[in-house]
Design a protein around this motif. Structure first.
Motif, PDB file in Angstrom:
ATOM      1  N   TYR A   1       4.182   7.942   1.808  1.00 47.10           N
ATOM      2  CA  TYR A   1       5.310   8.831   1.093  1.00 47.10           C
ATOM      3  C   TYR A   1       4.178  10.726   2.197  1.00 47.10           C
ATOM      4  N   HIS A   2       5.396  11.709   2.170  1.00 44.79           N
ATOM      5  CA  HIS A   2       5.756  12.505   2.668  1.00 44.79           C
ATOM      6  C   HIS A   2       4.914  13.341   1.713  1.00 44.79           C
ATOM      7  N   PHE A   3       3.964  14.243   1.842  1.00 46.34           N
ATOM      8  CA  PHE A   3       3.070  15.266   1.159  1.00 46.34           C
ATOM      9  C   PHE A   3       4.346  16.175   0.174  1.00 46.34           C
ATOM     10  N   VAL A   4       3.880  16.226  -0.913  1.00 47.90           N
ATOM     11  CA  VAL A   4       4.640  17.436  -1.840  1.00 47.90           C
ATOM     12  C   VAL A   4       4.057  17.994  -2.454  1.00 47.90           C
TER      13      VAL A   4
ATOM     14  N   ALA B   1       9.608  24.865  -4.479  1.00 43.93           N
ATOM     15  CA  ALA B   1       8.198  25.274  -4.340  1.00 43.93           C
ATOM     16  C   ALA B   1       7.505  25.916  -3.800  1.00 43.93           C
ATOM     17  N   ALA B   2       8.291  25.935  -1.842  1.00 39.99           N
ATOM     18  CA  ALA B   2       8.245  26.935  -0.989  1.00 39.99           C
ATOM     19  C   ALA B   2       8.289  28.450  -1.289  1.00 39.99           C
TER      20      ALA B   2
ATOM     21  N   VAL C   1       0.639  -1.490   0.025  1.00 33.90           N
ATOM     22  CA  VAL C   1       0.273   0.032   0.114  1.00 33.90           C
ATOM     23  C   VAL C   1       1.334   0.852   0.145  1.00 33.90           C
ATOM     24  N   ARG C   2       0.767   2.470  -0.528  1.00 31.84           N
ATOM     25  CA  ARG C   2       1.060   3.498  -0.957  1.00 31.84           C
ATOM     26  C   ARG C   2       0.544   4.580  -0.097  1.00 31.84           C
ATOM     27  N   PHE C   3       0.844   5.554   0.818  1.00 35.49           N
ATOM     28  CA  PHE C   3      -0.474   6.387   1.610  1.00 35.49           C
ATOM     29  C   PHE C   3       0.652   7.375   1.393  1.00 35.49           C
ATOM     30  N   THR C   4      -0.197   7.983   0.923  1.00 39.11           N
ATOM     31  CA  THR C   4       0.365   9.748   1.468  1.00 39.11           C
ATOM     32  C   THR C   4       0.046  10.669   2.641  1.00 39.11           C
ATOM     33  N   MET C   5       0.593  11.561   3.403  1.00 38.45           N
ATOM     34  CA  MET C   5       0.649  12.055   4.280  1.00 38.45           C
ATOM     35  C   MET C   5       0.017  13.079   3.982  1.00 38.45           C
ATOM     36  N   THR C   6      -1.557  13.496   4.680  1.00 35.00           N
ATOM     37  CA  THR C   6      -2.218  14.748   4.626  1.00 35.00           C
ATOM     38  C   THR C   6      -2.591  15.363   5.837  1.00 35.00           C
TER      39      THR C   6
ATOM     40  N   ASP D   1      -1.954  23.280  -5.563  1.00 36.84           N
ATOM     41  CA  ASP D   1      -3.319  23.965  -5.177  1.00 36.84           C
ATOM     42  C   ASP D   1      -3.949  23.214  -4.013  1.00 36.84           C
ATOM     43  N   ASN D   2      -2.923  22.695  -2.837  1.00 37.57           N
ATOM     44  CA  ASN D   2      -3.923  22.289  -2.005  1.00 37.57           C
ATOM     45  C   ASN D   2      -2.292  22.215  -0.611  1.00 37.57           C
ATOM     46  N   LEU D   3      -2.038  23.239  -0.578  1.00 43.35           N
ATOM     47  CA  LEU D   3      -0.803  23.974   0.121  1.00 43.35           C
ATOM     48  C   LEU D   3      -1.681  23.808   1.864  1.00 43.35           C
ATOM     49  N   ALA D   4      -2.322  23.829   1.946  1.00 43.78           N
ATOM     50  CA  ALA D   4      -3.722  23.831   3.283  1.00 43.78           C
ATOM     51  C   ALA D   4      -3.124  21.958   4.199  1.00 43.78           C
ATOM     52  N   ASP D   5      -3.107  21.458   2.402  1.00 41.89           N
ATOM     53  CA  ASP D   5      -2.903  19.351   3.178  1.00 41.89           C
ATOM     54  C   ASP D   5      -1.907  19.435   4.099  1.00 41.89           C
ATOM     55  N   THR D   6      -0.854  20.570   4.294  1.00 45.28           N
ATOM     56  CA  THR D   6       0.689  20.033   4.193  1.00 45.28           C
ATOM     57  C   THR D   6       0.353  20.148   6.227  1.00 45.28           C
TER      58      THR D   6
END
Length: 392
Positions: free
Chosen positions: A207-210, A368-369, A177-182, A217-222
């Protein structure tokens, strides 16, 4: 990738990827052999909110033809690339996928398939097995069906992905399983571990969020640093408990090499005799290897330093084989700089005692920052005290 099972649990099982992650010696910097991520198509039947490739159901204007893809495979085989990872979009939407998987196997390339799993039927799973695919990674964003489907943009995705995992497992294919952490799904980690144990899935990658592709468009998910540290505590605790016994479950994190020092420091606090061994393994791993140990080829042949850093182009396989692009880059080129980046790094990296473990982390995230590409990766969650040089 950081193998937490190898570093943190008491299970001494070894895994194939560890031969790459923890090699005793590295290749000469002029001739690295990269793991190659090939986004073989832009098309996807889902519309995930954090997709780094910004894929949807529309075809790209240009994708490598079957003959062009075979030529790339020939080059990668001759070059000695250790792995070719078929990704997308959704690779199972590519009509010639199995032809290319079989061709790569004939050329002695180890292949991996990164998929959303929704198109894997028992018949497709048998085809995957017959094509000698070493591993199939299926993306899930929650252990709860509705929450997962909200991330993935299409109702019914969770059940289809789970059916794809089961079909692949039953066909004898190694699955994970691959899971992106947000910020929106960190509370699903415990439930995901329960799912893995219940379904007898032998591998999970967190996976850490990139912020790439639609992720911009979803920076608030960081997640905040505090949230990531809490998530790592949960992952490490569950990793240790899950691996007590004979059968190992491989737990990895991807996309944030701060996880290595964090794990080491946790082992130190626990007075574990594993701490020194863990630090040795992390030093052998060397941290982020964008442009050195990993390459990304997009659907149109464009080559990037890694799959997340799509704003940086270092060539195109339709103009030059990847082996030529990769060999002996000019010192001032981006590839040349990435392979000798430590003197270029700025900010906290310049006085971090774990630089040989992290190698500056993800340059795509620094850019990106809004920072210079050699600036701080904002996802580094180690404190100033933790990174400070010490005499002992």
């Amino acid at each position: 990738m950081i193998n937490l099972t190898r570093l943190y649990s008491d299970n001494e099982s070894s895994f194939w990827g560890d031969a790459l992650r923890y090699a005793e010696t590295r290749a000469e910097p002029t001739t690295p052999k990269p793991v190659v991520v090939w986004n073989c198509t832009r098309r996807c039947n889902l519309r995930c909110v954090h997709c780094y490739a910004a894929s949807d159901d529309s075809a790209a204007a240009r994708e490598l033809s079957t003959d062009e893809a075979r030529a790339m495979i020939d080059d990668l085989s001759a070059f000695g690339a250790p792995v070719l990872l078929f990704s997308g979009g959704e690779p199972l939407l590519r009509d010639d996928l199995f032809d290319l998987l079989h061709y790569a196997a004939e050329k002695h390339l180890r292949t991996v398939l990164s998929t959303n799993g929704t198109r894997i039927t028992p018949e497709i799973a048998r085809n995957i097995s017959n094509a000698a695919v070493a591993y199939v990674g299926v993306s899930l964003d929650a252990a709860d069906a509705k929450r997962n489907d909200d991330f993935r943009g299409v109702p019914g995705t969770f059940e289809k992905a789970l059916a794809g995992l089961r079909a692949s497992r039953d066909a004898g294919v190694k699955v994970g399983v691959r899971f992106t952490m947000t910020r929106r799904n960190l509370d699903e980690i415990d439930a995901l571990f329960d799912l893995i144990r219940r379904e007898q899935i032998p591998r999970v990658c967190f996976y850490h969020f990139v912020p790439a592709g639609r992720g911009k468009d979803n920076l608030a998910d960081t997640p905040s640093h505090e949230q990531v540290r809490a998530a790592m505590d949960t992952i490490l605790a569950r990793t240790r408990n899950l691996n007590r016994g004979e059968h190992a479950v491989e737990v990895l994190t991807v996309g944030n090499h701060a996880d290595g020092p964090y794990t080491y420091l946790k082992l130190r606090k626990e007075d574990s005799d594993r701490a020194a061994d863990a630090l040795n393994l992390l030093r052998r791993n060397g941290g982020n290897r964008s442009g050195e140990g990993i390459a990304c080829v997009a659907w149109d042949g464009t080559v990037h330093p890694d799959q997340f850093w799509r704003s940086r182009v270092i060539g195109n396989v339709l103009e030059s084989p990847l082996s030529e692009i990769w060999r002996r880059p000019a010192e001032a080129s981006l590839l040349g700089q990435l392979r000798n980046r430590k003197p270029l790094l700025q900010g906290r990296c310049t006085h971090c005692r774990f630089l040989d473990v992290c190698n500056g982390n993800l340059r795509a995230r620094a850019e990106a920052a809004g920072q210079p590409i050699w600036g701080d990766d904002p996802a580094c969650y180690l404190t100033d005290e933790e990174i400070r040089e010490v005499s002992s």
